[in-house]
Design an enzyme around this catalytic site. Structure first.
Site, PDB file in Angstrom:
ATOM      1  N   VAL B  77       0.852  -1.180   0.000  1.00  0.00           N
ATOM      2  CA  VAL B  77       0.000   0.000   0.000  1.00  0.00           C
ATOM      3  C   VAL B  77       0.893   1.237   0.000  1.00  0.00           C
ATOM      4  O   VAL B  77       1.813   1.342   0.813  1.00  0.00           O
ATOM      5  CB  VAL B  77      -0.891  -0.005   1.266  1.00  0.00           C
ATOM      6  CG1 VAL B  77      -1.793   1.208   1.300  1.00  0.00           C
ATOM      7  CG2 VAL B  77      -1.700  -1.293   1.339  1.00  0.00           C
ATOM      8  N   CYS B  78       0.637   2.149  -0.905  1.00  0.00           N
ATOM      9  CA  CYS B  78       1.465   3.363  -0.988  1.00  0.00           C
ATOM     10  C   CYS B  78       1.280   4.218   0.264  1.00  0.00           C
ATOM     11  O   CYS B  78       0.160   4.593   0.615  1.00  0.00           O
ATOM     12  CB  CYS B  78       1.092   4.192  -2.213  1.00  0.00           C
ATOM     13  SG  CYS B  78       1.819   5.843  -2.179  1.00  0.00           S
TER      14      CYS B  78
END
Lengths: 121, 119, 98
Positions: B77-78
């Site tokens: 997940v960024c």
């Protein structure tokens, strides 16, 4: 990561109405830091990302358009705009805030074919 | 072949999470490797463990977690996109990890194909 | 190159842009783009024309979900998710026209 690949970022969305343009720019800057061969393409409403004179004070959001001018400092110099997209919007290269290469649609298509990784947001 | 996947939209709102998942499943069934799924933009909402769909609906978040558990798919997940949208370690579902955008670039460099799913 | 389109051509220019810029290759219609592959819609002529330059595929489960499996334009090839995976491997690169 010694391998160098051809990364192309295709921008087809206008700025401000959605966050895509801003978050795309964030990836572009990171990719350059990885020493990859980076090209940016602006097609359709994506050309609006490069319009000079954006003032976002009145909509209370961050004006990220000056960041396109900083790309050169990251050695990102391959910016391409499709001619028909510009014309369809009553714009010319002189309306843009950075120097770009204007391509005919077939040239643009060919350039896309040559890429290893094409990212669009 | 080694695949990298990018998911740009939130679950339930847009079909892209479903398409991306079904693509991953089909790729694995064909003997390919899905090396990493990178969640960006609203796609970070795929990682919220607070997600509770109605019982008769698919559980998109748990489906990803299972893909990690059973096939070792790296679910990233960024961090910048996640913090903007309230996704943090404390509400991260099993099998996901939060990291930087460099992980997306790395997926482009290290896989044979990077497929983007979004709006 | 594999061109992946996911929007109806009646509301979004993605397919139009792809047909304008790309010169050849494979086109895969998924999600709301499957409407483009159905008979009688305004875009049908453009799809038929495109089939001269491109090979056009449609994701069958998306077509079925939308109740249009019986309206597929002749010459458009239906594929399942496995076929989608296959297309990404037989083409050397791909682009999602988001």
């Amino acid at each position: 990561m010694s391998d160098i690949k051809k990364f192309m970022f295709v921008n087809r969305k206008a700025p401000h109405g959605t966050i895509y343009a801003l978050e795309s720019l964030e990836v572009v800057l990171i990719t350059a830091a990885f020493d990859q061969d980076v090209s940016l393409v602006f097609l359709d409403d994506g050309v609006y990302q490069l319009k000079k004179g954006q003032q976002t004070k009145g909509i209370a959001t961050k004006n990220f358009s000056p960041a396109y001018r900083a790309l050169e400092g990251y050695d990102i110099e391959k910016l391409y705009v499709e001619k028909e997209s510009l014309e369809a919007r009553g714009l010319s290269a002189a309306d843009l805030l950075v120097d770009v290469t204007v391509l005919e649609r077939a040239e643009m298509g060919e350039l896309m074919d040559q890429q290893d990784v094409v990212l669009s947001f | 072949m080694k695949f990298g996947i990018v998911v740009n939209e939130g679950p339930y709102q847009h079909q892209s999470s479903d398409t991306a998942y079904l693509f991953c499943k089909a790729a694995i069934e064909k003997g390919h490797e899905v090396w990493r799924v990178f969640f960006y933009h609203d796609g970070v909402n795929n990682a919220s463990k607070l997600t509770e769909p109605p019982q008769d609906d698919r559980h998109i978040v748990n489906r990803w977690s299972k893909l990690n558990e059973e096939h070792g798919v790296d679910l990233v997940v960024c961090v910048a996109a996640a913090l903007r949208r309230g996704i943090k370690e404390e509400n991260l579902a099993k099998g996901f990890r939060i990291s930087g955008l460099g992980q997306l670039v790395e997926a482009g460099v290290k896989t044979d194909r990077l497929i983007v799913f979004g709006d | 190159m594999l061109h992946i389109i996911n929007k109806s051509p009646l509301t979004n220019s993605a397919l139009d842009s792809c047909l304008r810029v790309a010169q050849a290759g494979d086109i895969l219609l998924i999600e709301d783009a499957v409407y483009a592959a159905t008979t009688g819609n305004l875009f049908e002529g453009k799809i038929r024309e495109a089939m001269g330059r491109f090979k056009v595929y449609v994701l069958q489960p998306d077509l079925e979900a939308r109740g249009l499996a019986d309206r597929l334009i002749a010459g458009v090839t239906p594929v399942d998710y496995g076929g989608f995976v296959e297309l990404t491997t037989t083409n050397k690169n791909c682009q999602s026209w988001l």
